[in-house]
Motif scaffolding. Structure first.
Motif, PDB file in Angstrom:
ATOM      1  N   SER A 178       1.202  -1.430  -0.124  1.00 53.80           N
ATOM      2  CA  SER A 178      -0.302  -0.066   0.459  1.00 53.80           C
ATOM      3  C   SER A 178       0.408   1.273  -0.031  1.00 53.80           C
ATOM      4  CB  SER A 178      -0.804   0.002   1.316  1.00 53.80           C
ATOM      5  OG  SER A 178      -0.060   0.745   2.537  1.00 53.80           O
ATOM      6  N   THR A 179       0.301   2.542  -0.237  1.00 53.59           N
ATOM      7  CA  THR A 179       1.302   3.716   0.279  1.00 53.59           C
ATOM      8  C   THR A 179       0.849   3.905   0.970  1.00 53.59           C
ATOM      9  OG1 THR A 179      -0.897   4.411   0.317  1.00 53.59           O
ATOM     10  CG2 THR A 179       0.134   4.358  -1.865  1.00 53.59           C
ATOM     11  N   ALA A 180       0.879   3.145   2.535  1.00 55.38           N
ATOM     12  CA  ALA A 180       1.478   3.498   4.268  1.00 55.38           C
ATOM     13  C   ALA A 180       2.474   3.744   3.651  1.00 55.38           C
ATOM     14  CB  ALA A 180       0.542   2.797   5.020  1.00 55.38           C
ATOM     15  N   PRO A 181       3.458   4.787   4.811  1.00 57.20           N
ATOM     16  CA  PRO A 181       5.051   4.753   5.002  1.00 57.20           C
ATOM     17  C   PRO A 181       5.054   3.401   5.680  1.00 57.20           C
ATOM     18  CG  PRO A 181       3.903   6.782   5.588  1.00 57.20           C
ATOM     19  CD  PRO A 181       2.636   5.439   5.977  1.00 57.20           C
ATOM     20  N   HIS A 182       5.006   2.465   6.239  1.00 51.75           N
ATOM     21  CA  HIS A 182       5.381   1.231   7.167  1.00 51.75           C
ATOM     22  C   HIS A 182       6.078   0.005   5.683  1.00 51.75           C
ATOM     23  CE1 HIS A 182       5.434  -2.535   9.002  1.00 51.75           C
ATOM     24  NE2 HIS A 182       5.949  -1.469  10.397  1.00 51.75           N
ATOM     25  N   ASP A 183       4.534  -0.096   4.733  1.00 48.34           N
ATOM     26  CA  ASP A 183       4.608  -0.482   3.731  1.00 48.34           C
ATOM     27  C   ASP A 183       6.119  -0.539   3.105  1.00 48.34           C
ATOM     28  OD1 ASP A 183       2.544  -2.573   4.396  1.00 48.34           O
ATOM     29  OD2 ASP A 183       1.021  -1.453   3.187  1.00 48.34           O
ATOM     30  N   LEU A 184       5.549   1.378   2.625  1.00 50.59           N
ATOM     31  CA  LEU A 184       6.868   1.355   2.097  1.00 50.59           C
ATOM     32  C   LEU A 184       7.934   0.362   2.089  1.00 50.59           C
ATOM     33  CD1 LEU A 184       5.434   5.149   0.779  1.00 50.59           C
ATOM     34  CD2 LEU A 184       5.113   2.741  -0.289  1.00 50.59           C
ATOM     35  N   VAL A 185       9.157   1.232   3.208  1.00 51.96           N
ATOM     36  CA  VAL A 185       9.773   0.710   4.345  1.00 51.96           C
ATOM     37  C   VAL A 185       9.860  -0.413   3.491  1.00 51.96           C
ATOM     38  CG1 VAL A 185      11.441   0.968   7.157  1.00 51.96           C
ATOM     39  CG2 VAL A 185       9.817   3.159   5.886  1.00 51.96           C
ATOM     40  N   GLU A 186       9.201  -2.095   3.886  1.00 55.61           N
ATOM     41  CA  GLU A 186       8.695  -3.311   4.191  1.00 55.61           C
ATOM     42  C   GLU A 186       9.857  -2.767   2.734  1.00 55.61           C
ATOM     43  OE1 GLU A 186       8.906  -5.732   5.870  1.00 55.61           O
ATOM     44  OE2 GLU A 186       8.367  -4.801   8.067  1.00 55.61           O
ATOM     45  N   ALA A 187       8.740  -2.752   1.540  1.00 58.29           N
ATOM     46  CA  ALA A 187       8.940  -3.065   0.562  1.00 58.29           C
ATOM     47  C   ALA A 187      10.897  -2.224   0.299  1.00 58.29           C
ATOM     48  CB  ALA A 187       8.688  -2.114  -0.523  1.00 58.29           C
ATOM     49  N   PHE A 188      11.302  -1.098   0.810  1.00 61.07           N
ATOM     50  CA  PHE A 188      12.611  -0.934   0.535  1.00 61.07           C
ATOM     51  C   PHE A 188      13.632  -1.618   1.185  1.00 61.07           C
ATOM     52  CE2 PHE A 188      10.956   3.884   0.109  1.00 61.07           C
ATOM     53  CZ  PHE A 188      11.731   4.574  -0.491  1.00 61.07           C
ATOM     54  N   GLY A 189      12.949  -2.208   2.003  1.00 61.16           N
ATOM     55  CA  GLY A 189      14.471  -3.725   2.675  1.00 61.16           C
ATOM     56  C   GLY A 189      14.013  -4.446   1.450  1.00 61.16           C
ATOM     57  N   MET A 190      12.927  -4.775   1.078  1.00 57.80           N
ATOM     58  CA  MET A 190      12.858  -6.161  -0.235  1.00 57.80           C
ATOM     59  C   MET A 190      13.475  -6.323  -1.243  1.00 57.80           C
ATOM     60  SD  MET A 190       8.541  -8.076   0.137  1.00 57.80           S
ATOM     61  CE  MET A 190       8.353  -6.552   0.121  1.00 57.80           C
ATOM     62  N   ALA A 191      14.258  -4.243  -1.485  1.00 58.08           N
ATOM     63  CA  ALA A 191      14.498  -4.376  -2.639  1.00 58.08           C
ATOM     64  C   ALA A 191      15.777  -4.004  -2.528  1.00 58.08           C
ATOM     65  CB  ALA A 191      14.229  -2.871  -3.056  1.00 58.08           C
ATOM     66  N   LEU A 192      16.085  -4.047  -1.643  1.00 60.95           N
ATOM     67  CA  LEU A 192      17.685  -3.159  -0.861  1.00 60.95           C
ATOM     68  C   LEU A 192      18.251  -4.952  -0.596  1.00 60.95           C
ATOM     69  CD1 LEU A 192      17.598  -1.421   1.657  1.00 60.95           C
ATOM     70  CD2 LEU A 192      19.157  -0.927  -0.463  1.00 60.95           C
ATOM     71  N   ASN A 193      17.359  -6.267  -0.324  1.00 61.98           N
ATOM     72  CA  ASN A 193      17.968  -7.962  -0.627  1.00 61.98           C
ATOM     73  C   ASN A 193      18.181  -8.399  -1.933  1.00 61.98           C
ATOM     74  OD1 ASN A 193      17.432  -7.924   2.768  1.00 61.98           O
ATOM     75  ND2 ASN A 193      15.397  -8.646   2.312  1.00 61.98           N
ATOM     76  N   LYS A 194      17.215  -8.076  -2.588  1.00 63.95           N
ATOM     77  CA  LYS A 194      17.517  -7.821  -4.119  1.00 63.95           C
ATOM     78  C   LYS A 194      18.632  -7.326  -4.447  1.00 63.95           C
ATOM     79  CE  LYS A 194      13.051  -9.041  -4.761  1.00 63.95           C
ATOM     80  NZ  LYS A 194      11.494  -8.777  -6.138  1.00 63.95           N
ATOM     81  N   VAL A 195      19.457  -6.387  -4.431  1.00 66.55           N
ATOM     82  CA  VAL A 195      20.190  -5.796  -4.681  1.00 66.55           C
ATOM     83  C   VAL A 195      22.018  -6.107  -4.101  1.00 66.55           C
ATOM     84  CG1 VAL A 195      21.876  -3.592  -4.689  1.00 66.55           C
ATOM     85  CG2 VAL A 195      19.977  -3.086  -5.015  1.00 66.55           C
ATOM     86  N   TYR A 196      21.813  -6.738  -2.474  1.00 60.48           N
ATOM     87  CA  TYR A 196      22.577  -7.469  -1.933  1.00 60.48           C
ATOM     88  C   TYR A 196      22.692  -8.496  -2.367  1.00 60.48           C
ATOM     89  CZ  TYR A 196      21.902  -3.478   1.872  1.00 60.48           C
ATOM     90  OH  TYR A 196      21.469  -2.422   1.548  1.00 60.48           O
ATOM     91  N   SER A 197      22.310  -9.362  -2.094  1.00 60.68           N
ATOM     92  CA  SER A 197      22.486 -10.494  -3.397  1.00 60.68           C
ATOM     93  C   SER A 197      22.855 -10.508  -4.543  1.00 60.68           C
ATOM     94  CB  SER A 197      21.050 -11.180  -3.239  1.00 60.68           C
ATOM     95  OG  SER A 197      20.341 -11.903  -1.747  1.00 60.68           O
ATOM     96  N   GLU A 198      22.477  -9.934  -5.747  1.00 54.83           N
ATOM     97  CA  GLU A 198      23.125  -9.909  -6.707  1.00 54.83           C
ATOM     98  C   GLU A 198      24.611  -9.063  -6.402  1.00 54.83           C
ATOM     99  OE1 GLU A 198      22.113  -8.166 -11.302  1.00 54.83           O
ATOM    100  OE2 GLU A 198      20.942  -7.245  -9.468  1.00 54.83           O
ATOM    101  N   PHE A 199      24.705  -8.602  -5.814  1.00 57.11           N
ATOM    102  CA  PHE A 199      26.500  -7.933  -6.018  1.00 57.11           C
ATOM    103  C   PHE A 199      27.066  -9.163  -4.749  1.00 57.11           C
ATOM    104  CE2 PHE A 199      29.048  -6.794  -2.785  1.00 57.11           C
ATOM    105  CZ  PHE A 199      30.325  -6.364  -2.971  1.00 57.11           C
ATOM    106  N   VAL A 200      26.660  -9.355  -4.258  1.00 58.45           N
ATOM    107  CA  VAL A 200      27.843 -10.903  -3.973  1.00 58.45           C
ATOM    108  C   VAL A 200      27.400 -11.713  -4.652  1.00 58.45           C
ATOM    109  CG1 VAL A 200      26.927 -12.855  -2.135  1.00 58.45           C
ATOM    110  CG2 VAL A 200      26.511 -10.613  -1.264  1.00 58.45           C
TER     111      VAL A 200
END
Length: 226
Positions: A178-200
């Motif tokens: 959703s557009t709720a800030p808490h849900d946005l923060v969770e989405a940021f966390g998932m996106a960063l996980n994908k970036v880190y995994s690809e880098f490793v």
């Protein structure tokens, strides 16, 4: 007789004054409460690469960025205005993104076991590898009724001589519930996980190629000596 009108004027003045005070008090009490500031931290990193040991020591520098991405307010762009970044009022990161992502990246790489030691960069101490980066995108994107977050990081890995081992731009778009800030923060966390995994994964491939080259070189040298 002349004193009576004067007394009435005084009483009327007191009534008007009291009425004005009551009206002011009512107006103040009728105003909506001032919104509170909210602060958010990223969820713990969860990499999907498993433990891949590719180095002995890794030092992580604070990420760099320009303009709004260095401030703590959450950012967003509206539908049809992708080039215009805006700041949320009253919704902030718990720390500035460059410092917050440095600590989050260190935690992620430690959990992935990419090196025996993963630590903050210290210019006095030389490490086997040094990781630096730049924040290119770190904002919410509104797409009609849907909401997504965009994370774009440039990551650079150098060896202990300062020679680049890996330089790459990583971009991930992640849908939010959703557009709720808490849900946005969770989405940021998932996106960063994908970036880190690809880098490793990229680092592991680079290291594997180096190891194979070293084995071939050793074999060729051994044959020439023999």
């Amino acid at each position: 007789m002349s004193a009576r009108p004067e007394l009435m004027r005084i009483r009327m003045g007191k009534v008007l004054l009291a009425t004005g005070i009551l009206a002011s008090l009512f107006a103040c009490s009728a105003q909506p409460p001032v919104p509170e500031d909210h602060f958010y931290r990223l969820p713990a990193a969860q990499l999907t690469t498993g433990e891949i040991a590719v180095g002995s020591e890794l030092a992580v520098k604070r990420l760099v960025t320009d303009g709004l991405h260095s401030e703590r307010a959450l950012l967003f762009s509206e539908t049809g205005q992708a080039l215009r970044l805006q700041q949320y009022h009253y919704h902030h990161w718990s720390d500035s993104p460059p410092r917050m992502l440095q600590e989050h990246l260190i935690s992620a790489l430690r959990s992935a076991g990419v090196a025996d030691t993963v630590m903050n960069y210290d210019p006095v101490q030389r490490s086997a590898y040094t990781l630096s980066g730049k924040i290119r995108h770190f904002e919410q994107i509104e797409r009609g009724k849907r909401s997504e977050v965009l994370v774009g990081l440039e990551l650079r890995l150098d060896d202990n001589e300062g020679k680049p081992v890996l330089i790459k731009d990583y971009h991930v778009t992640q849908a939010a519930n959703s557009t709720a800030p808490h849900d946005l923060v969770e989405a940021f966390g998932m996106a960063l996980n994908k970036v880190y995994s690809e880098f490793v994964s990229d680092w592991a491939k680079k290291q594997s190629a180096v190891d194979k080259t070293a084995v071939i070189y050793h074999a060729v040298t051994h044959c020439q000596v023999g």
